[in-house]
Design a protein around this motif. Structure first.
Motif, mmCIF file in Angstrom:
data_model
loop_
_atom_site.group_PDB
_atom_site.id
_atom_site.type_symbol
_atom_site.label_atom_id
_atom_site.label_comp_id
_atom_site.label_asym_id
_atom_site.label_seq_id
_atom_site.Cartn_x
_atom_site.Cartn_y
_atom_site.Cartn_z
ATOM 1 N N LEU A 74 0.864 -1.053 0.159
ATOM 2 C CA LEU A 74 -0.033 -0.233 -0.067
ATOM 3 C C LEU A 74 0.820 1.340 0.128
ATOM 4 O O LEU A 74 1.938 1.198 0.690
ATOM 5 N N LYS A 98 0.801 -5.033 2.900
ATOM 6 C CA LYS A 98 -0.732 -4.959 3.009
ATOM 7 C C LYS A 98 -1.029 -5.657 4.306
ATOM 8 O O LYS A 98 -1.744 -5.301 5.366
ATOM 9 N N LYS A 100 0.845 -5.472 7.071
ATOM 10 C CA LYS A 100 1.120 -4.754 8.239
ATOM 11 C C LYS A 100 0.100 -3.924 8.611
ATOM 12 O O LYS A 100 0.212 -3.254 9.549
ATOM 13 N N LEU A 101 -0.811 -3.554 7.766
ATOM 14 C CA LEU A 101 -2.196 -2.645 7.987
ATOM 15 C C LEU A 101 -2.845 -3.106 9.226
ATOM 16 O O LEU A 101 -3.459 -4.207 9.064
ATOM 17 N N ASP A 103 -5.082 -1.131 11.145
ATOM 18 C CA ASP A 103 -6.232 -0.275 11.265
ATOM 19 C C ASP A 103 -6.299 1.229 10.676
ATOM 20 O O ASP A 103 -5.139 1.271 10.207
ATOM 21 N N TYR A 104 -7.569 1.605 10.389
ATOM 22 C CA TYR A 104 -7.467 2.815 9.813
ATOM 23 C C TYR A 104 -8.621 3.520 10.433
ATOM 24 O O TYR A 104 -9.668 3.063 10.925
ATOM 25 N N ILE A 117 -3.877 6.028 9.236
ATOM 26 C CA ILE A 117 -3.346 4.474 9.270
ATOM 27 C C ILE A 117 -2.573 3.914 10.290
ATOM 28 O O ILE A 117 -1.735 4.694 10.939
ATOM 29 N N TYR A 118 -2.907 2.814 11.110
ATOM 30 C CA TYR A 118 -1.977 2.356 11.954
ATOM 31 C C TYR A 118 -1.344 1.013 11.262
ATOM 32 O O TYR A 118 -2.031 0.155 10.708
ATOM 33 N N ILE A 119 0.062 0.810 11.423
ATOM 34 C CA ILE A 119 0.928 -0.185 10.943
ATOM 35 C C ILE A 119 1.450 -0.839 12.051
ATOM 36 O O ILE A 119 2.158 -0.295 12.795
ATOM 37 N N LYS A 129 1.733 5.156 13.601
ATOM 38 C CA LYS A 129 0.655 6.019 13.142
ATOM 39 C C LYS A 129 0.895 7.154 11.848
ATOM 40 O O LYS A 129 1.897 7.806 11.971
ATOM 41 N N LEU A 149 -9.291 -0.142 1.803
ATOM 42 C CA LEU A 149 -8.548 -0.631 2.901
ATOM 43 C C LEU A 149 -9.337 -1.516 4.153
ATOM 44 O O LEU A 149 -8.753 -2.363 4.425
ATOM 45 N N LEU A 153 -8.058 -5.274 5.316
ATOM 46 C CA LEU A 153 -8.142 -5.709 6.682
ATOM 47 C C LEU A 153 -8.948 -6.944 6.713
ATOM 48 O O LEU A 153 -8.800 -8.017 7.245
#
Length: 160
Positions: A74, A98, A100-101, A103-104, A117-119, A129, A149, A153
């Motif tokens: 991403l 992808k 590692k994503l 949350d958003y 986005i939170y990685i 963040k 996104l 997830l």
């Protein structure tokens, strides 16, 4: 899926120019008024203050946004608009796999919108963040971004 707001941010440079012209015109009017014997009030400087605050607001929200969700990574990117053809002067970029994503969070306040986005990170506890300005994305593109996104997830993670 690729998204950007190149067409929407074309309005920002003319707005910059108009605000600078209004600011400079009012400065010259104030200089003329200082040459007279009339006292200068706060109301003479009020248009400059308002214009300057508008300029700061437009500078804050006037960035281009690029999203690339194709492939295994991403890529989210914010960049300034005014000098972007010559240099990347307000660059904020996140490029990560992808998987590692974590949350958003999408925030929309009417005149300003952003996506956070939170990685996941292996090196430190918690999440990294990133916040990107999405103010000039159309509603349709914002929905597509959130949908993309959400799909990332919702996909089951491969066990490594």
């Amino acid at each position: 899926m690729r998204l950007n707001n190149k067409n929407e941010v074309k309005i920002i440079p003319p707005v910059y120019i108009v605000l600078v012209a209004v600011f400079l015109t009012n400065i010259f009017v104030n200089i003329e008024l200082m040459g007279r014997d009339e006292p200068i009030n706060f109301s003479h400087f009020l248009p400059n203050i308002v214009t300057f605050l508008l300029f700061l607001f437009v500078h804050r929200i006037g960035v281009s946004f690029d999203f690339d969700g194709e492939g295994e990574t991403l890529i989210l990117k914010n960049n300034g608009v005014f000098f972007s053809k010559f240099m990347e002067y307000r660059l904020k970029k996140a490029e990560f796999p992808k998987r590692k994503l974590a949350d958003y969070k999408f925030s929309d306040y009417g005149v300003y919108s952003s996506i956070t986005i939170y990685i996941k990170s292996r090196r430190r506890k918690g999440f990294k963040k990133y916040t990107f300005n999405t103010t000039f994305l159309s509603r349709k593109k914002k929905r597509e971004l959130v949908g993309s996104l959400k799909n990332v997830l919702d996909k089951p993670k491969a066990v490594a």
